[in-house]
Design a protein around this motif. Sequence first.
Motif, PDB file in Angstrom:
ATOM      1  N   PHE A  99       0.866  -1.179   0.037  1.00 42.38           N
ATOM      2  CA  PHE A  99      -0.068  -0.157   0.084  1.00 42.38           C
ATOM      3  C   PHE A  99       1.183   1.286   0.021  1.00 42.38           C
ATOM      4  O   PHE A  99       0.453   2.113  -0.653  1.00 42.38           O
ATOM      5  N   GLY A 100       1.718   1.157   0.794  1.00 36.16           N
ATOM      6  CA  GLY A 100       2.782   2.548   0.665  1.00 36.16           C
ATOM      7  C   GLY A 100       3.476   2.424  -0.545  1.00 36.16           C
ATOM      8  O   GLY A 100       3.921   3.631  -1.189  1.00 36.16           O
ATOM      9  N   PHE A 101       3.970   1.501  -1.321  1.00 40.86           N
ATOM     10  CA  PHE A 101       4.673   1.488  -2.454  1.00 40.86           C
ATOM     11  C   PHE A 101       3.480   2.368  -3.391  1.00 40.86           C
ATOM     12  O   PHE A 101       3.944   2.956  -4.479  1.00 40.86           O
ATOM     13  N   ILE A 102       2.359   1.678  -3.444  1.00 39.91           N
ATOM     14  CA  ILE A 102       1.148   2.253  -4.258  1.00 39.91           C
ATOM     15  C   ILE A 102       1.062   3.606  -4.347  1.00 39.91           C
ATOM     16  O   ILE A 102       0.896   4.571  -5.075  1.00 39.91           O
ATOM     17  N   LEU A 103       0.910   4.151  -2.896  1.00 41.64           N
ATOM     18  CA  LEU A 103       0.595   5.473  -2.778  1.00 41.64           C
ATOM     19  C   LEU A 103       1.683   6.347  -3.272  1.00 41.64           C
ATOM     20  O   LEU A 103       1.373   7.749  -3.684  1.00 41.64           O
ATOM     21  N   ALA A 104       3.042   5.869  -2.667  1.00 42.25           N
ATOM     22  CA  ALA A 104       4.176   6.555  -3.363  1.00 42.25           C
ATOM     23  C   ALA A 104       4.216   6.805  -4.846  1.00 42.25           C
ATOM     24  O   ALA A 104       4.677   7.823  -5.584  1.00 42.25           O
ATOM     25  N   SER A 105       4.021   5.813  -5.420  1.00 43.64           N
ATOM     26  CA  SER A 105       3.983   5.527  -7.033  1.00 43.64           C
ATOM     27  C   SER A 105       2.883   6.590  -7.583  1.00 43.64           C
ATOM     28  O   SER A 105       3.266   7.246  -8.562  1.00 43.64           O
ATOM     29  N   ILE A 106       1.753   6.586  -6.871  1.00 42.57           N
ATOM     30  CA  ILE A 106       0.615   7.117  -7.464  1.00 42.57           C
ATOM     31  C   ILE A 106       1.009   8.860  -7.134  1.00 42.57           C
ATOM     32  O   ILE A 106       0.808   9.823  -8.067  1.00 42.57           O
ATOM     33  N   GLY A 107       1.745   9.313  -5.902  1.00 45.30           N
ATOM     34  CA  GLY A 107       2.152  10.582  -5.892  1.00 45.30           C
ATOM     35  C   GLY A 107       3.056  11.089  -6.733  1.00 45.30           C
ATOM     36  O   GLY A 107       3.165  12.178  -7.180  1.00 45.30           O
ATOM     37  N   SER A 108       3.983  10.058  -7.378  1.00 43.07           N
ATOM     38  CA  SER A 108       5.166  10.562  -8.310  1.00 43.07           C
ATOM     39  C   SER A 108       4.405  10.803  -9.604  1.00 43.07           C
ATOM     40  O   SER A 108       4.719  11.729 -10.311  1.00 43.07           O
ATOM     41  N   ALA A 109       3.252  10.107  -9.785  1.00 46.63           N
ATOM     42  CA  ALA A 109       2.518  10.088 -11.134  1.00 46.63           C
ATOM     43  C   ALA A 109       1.547  11.526 -11.350  1.00 46.63           C
ATOM     44  O   ALA A 109       1.607  12.107 -12.378  1.00 46.63           O
TER      45      ALA A 109
ATOM     46  N   PHE B  15      14.748  12.368   5.388  1.00 44.69           N
ATOM     47  CA  PHE B  15      14.115  11.221   6.483  1.00 44.69           C
ATOM     48  C   PHE B  15      14.074   9.793   5.920  1.00 44.69           C
ATOM     49  O   PHE B  15      13.768   8.635   6.420  1.00 44.69           O
ATOM     50  N   GLY B  16      14.546   9.837   4.560  1.00 41.03           N
ATOM     51  CA  GLY B  16      14.851   8.261   3.862  1.00 41.03           C
ATOM     52  C   GLY B  16      13.379   7.766   3.295  1.00 41.03           C
ATOM     53  O   GLY B  16      12.265   8.536   3.141  1.00 41.03           O
ATOM     54  N   LEU B  17      13.393   6.607   3.178  1.00 38.99           N
ATOM     55  CA  LEU B  17      12.113   5.806   2.439  1.00 38.99           C
ATOM     56  C   LEU B  17      10.871   5.671   3.516  1.00 38.99           C
ATOM     57  O   LEU B  17       9.974   6.267   3.250  1.00 38.99           O
ATOM     58  N   GLN B  18      10.931   4.992   4.495  1.00 38.06           N
ATOM     59  CA  GLN B  18       9.868   4.910   5.165  1.00 38.06           C
ATOM     60  C   GLN B  18       9.391   6.113   5.967  1.00 38.06           C
ATOM     61  O   GLN B  18       8.254   6.167   6.191  1.00 38.06           O
ATOM     62  N   LYS B  19      10.365   6.678   6.781  1.00 40.06           N
ATOM     63  CA  LYS B  19       9.969   7.662   7.640  1.00 40.06           C
ATOM     64  C   LYS B  19       9.892   9.117   6.893  1.00 40.06           C
ATOM     65  O   LYS B  19       9.203  10.041   7.164  1.00 40.06           O
ATOM     66  N   GLY B  20      10.285   9.213   5.743  1.00 40.00           N
ATOM     67  CA  GLY B  20      10.270  10.269   4.919  1.00 40.00           C
ATOM     68  C   GLY B  20       9.286  10.304   3.736  1.00 40.00           C
ATOM     69  O   GLY B  20       8.056  10.721   3.880  1.00 40.00           O
ATOM     70  N   ILE B  21       9.813   9.492   2.571  1.00 41.58           N
ATOM     71  CA  ILE B  21       8.858   9.501   1.517  1.00 41.58           C
ATOM     72  C   ILE B  21       7.610   8.696   1.826  1.00 41.58           C
ATOM     73  O   ILE B  21       6.443   8.949   1.375  1.00 41.58           O
ATOM     74  N   GLU B  22       7.592   7.475   2.369  1.00 41.04           N
ATOM     75  CA  GLU B  22       6.461   6.723   2.447  1.00 41.04           C
ATOM     76  C   GLU B  22       5.471   7.463   3.539  1.00 41.04           C
ATOM     77  O   GLU B  22       3.986   7.434   3.053  1.00 41.04           O
ATOM     78  N   ARG B  23       5.899   7.674   4.587  1.00 43.68           N
ATOM     79  CA  ARG B  23       5.149   8.390   5.602  1.00 43.68           C
ATOM     80  C   ARG B  23       4.151   9.540   5.048  1.00 43.68           C
ATOM     81  O   ARG B  23       3.433   9.823   5.378  1.00 43.68           O
ATOM     82  N   THR B  24       5.226  10.429   4.352  1.00 48.19           N
ATOM     83  CA  THR B  24       4.646  11.607   3.763  1.00 48.19           C
ATOM     84  C   THR B  24       3.521  11.506   2.778  1.00 48.19           C
ATOM     85  O   THR B  24       2.451  12.209   2.577  1.00 48.19           O
ATOM     86  N   ASN B  25       3.570  10.278   2.052  1.00 51.27           N
ATOM     87  CA  ASN B  25       2.656  10.158   0.892  1.00 51.27           C
ATOM     88  C   ASN B  25       1.391   9.493   1.681  1.00 51.27           C
ATOM     89  O   ASN B  25       0.114   9.458   1.229  1.00 51.27           O
ATOM     90  N   LYS B  26       1.649   8.698   2.759  1.00 51.91           N
ATOM     91  CA  LYS B  26       0.422   8.127   3.418  1.00 51.91           C
ATOM     92  C   LYS B  26      -0.393   9.157   4.049  1.00 51.91           C
ATOM     93  O   LYS B  26      -1.580   8.947   4.308  1.00 51.91           O
ATOM     94  N   ILE B  27       0.297  10.492   4.285  1.00 50.01           N
ATOM     95  CA  ILE B  27      -0.417  11.552   4.803  1.00 50.01           C
ATOM     96  C   ILE B  27      -1.317  12.500   3.589  1.00 50.01           C
ATOM     97  O   ILE B  27      -2.281  12.816   3.559  1.00 50.01           O
ATOM     98  N   LEU B  28      -0.093  12.608   2.752  1.00 47.58           N
ATOM     99  CA  LEU B  28      -0.448  13.791   1.779  1.00 47.58           C
ATOM    100  C   LEU B  28      -1.594  12.968   0.508  1.00 47.58           C
ATOM    101  O   LEU B  28      -2.427  13.787   0.292  1.00 47.58           O
ATOM    102  N   MET B  29      -1.525  11.866   0.229  1.00 47.48           N
ATOM    103  CA  MET B  29      -2.395  11.205  -0.622  1.00 47.48           C
ATOM    104  C   MET B  29      -3.634  11.249  -0.430  1.00 47.48           C
ATOM    105  O   MET B  29      -4.508  11.422  -0.961  1.00 47.48           O
TER     106      MET B  29
END
Length: 453
Positions: free
Chosen positions: A13-23, A163-177
């Motif tokens: 789920f975290g990967f999908i959200l980050a990928s949608i955020g990228s797109a 903050f890296g992958l999980q604490k930075g990118i993934e956590r941010t996308n889980k909030i922002l998306m």
Amino acid sequence: MSNHSREQWSSKFGFILASIGSAVGLGSIWKFPYIAGENGGGAFVLLFLLCVVLMGMPVLISEIVLGRSTQRNPVGAFRKLAPNTPWFITGYIGIIATLLILAFYSTVGGWTLTYTLDAFTNSFHQITINEAESSFTTFISHPFIPIFWQAAFLILTMIICYFGLQKGIERTNKILMPLLGILLVILVIRSVTLPGAMEGIHFILYPDWSKVTVSTFFEALGMAFFSLSVGAGCMVTYGSFLSKKENIPNAVGNIVLFSTLVSLAAGLAIFPAVFSLGYEPGIGPPLVFITLPAVFAQMPAGGFFAALFFLLLTVAALTSAISLLEVSLRYTEDEHGWTRKKGIMIISTVIFLLGIPATLSYSSLSDFYTVSGLTIFDTLDFIASNVLLPLSGLTVILFVGWKWGVPLLLKESRGDLGKDLPFKTAWAFVIRWITPLLIVVVFLFQILSLLQK
């Protein structure tokens, strides 16, 4: 960095959200809905989805598979799979593209930040379209203020990536998306319930086949390629953090579905309101930074909805920007052993310096043109979007189709627990023949469009 110590997404789920955020970037919010409306509405959407299946999805699957199978950045992935060959140049093409894109993207990202602040302070109260145009022109033509906001946008991007992958990118996308989704739903409900909103709904969704021409097909091809964040190495990088057990085609299907829904929802949030209040739709900055402030000023509770919209725009810009910066960061970490802090500081400084001339294209350097009368901003955009991205996407699909092999690609894509992709023979034909041909068509169309200007 050792592959054994490489971070992974905490969940699919975290990967999908980050990928949608990228797109989902700035173009998804204004360009896709407008292009759809001008090219037959729902008819264009159907053509777009067909082009996504034939061109966008094969490249997206290929990039994610290359990243996951090697657990490396775009350059390292090709060096591992095809050692002592020049295929690794493909990775460098993507990295250069991300640097150029962020250079001009941070300019517009800065615009979204200042307009978000203006909206929250109710600066658009009772503003007319002439006043909005004057305000926007004054802002972008200032020699220093837009650079400050460009830097602010880059700093936000840097902080998240630090903050890296999980604490930075993934956590941010889980909030922002999810926030982006909530904001869109609220704005869509407000827009479609305005008096006379049906004309805007008709503009974006009604299938008008009389507007479909050969150029419509080319537009759909281009939009399908650029809407999925392929060609820049973002998905190779994100794929390198994906667990071996995950089924990639299934994840890609979700990415494509939700990215497209966001673009359509953006159209339903914008155009019914624009038509309802008697304005003409425009593309790019004139629509977002001139027309919409005037539209919100005439709406009930317009200040509230203006704040929501520009916050939405900032979220879309930021989630795309962090994926672009991560490509270069992972390259310098994997291939040169840089610390994350060192990479962020050096790469962001380069991007900022490249972006200053792009920002000044609307002020001090507004009279400076490159080939075909393009400003520095437009030149960076054209080189990255219309040359480097298609070239990178083409070499990726040629590599997996003819060098690495489609059977291995499809085997690697299914994951440890996944099923084979159905219609494997058809997919092999599409990847080897159809997708490369369509990317070449996109490339030639973009070049010819420039020459005709």
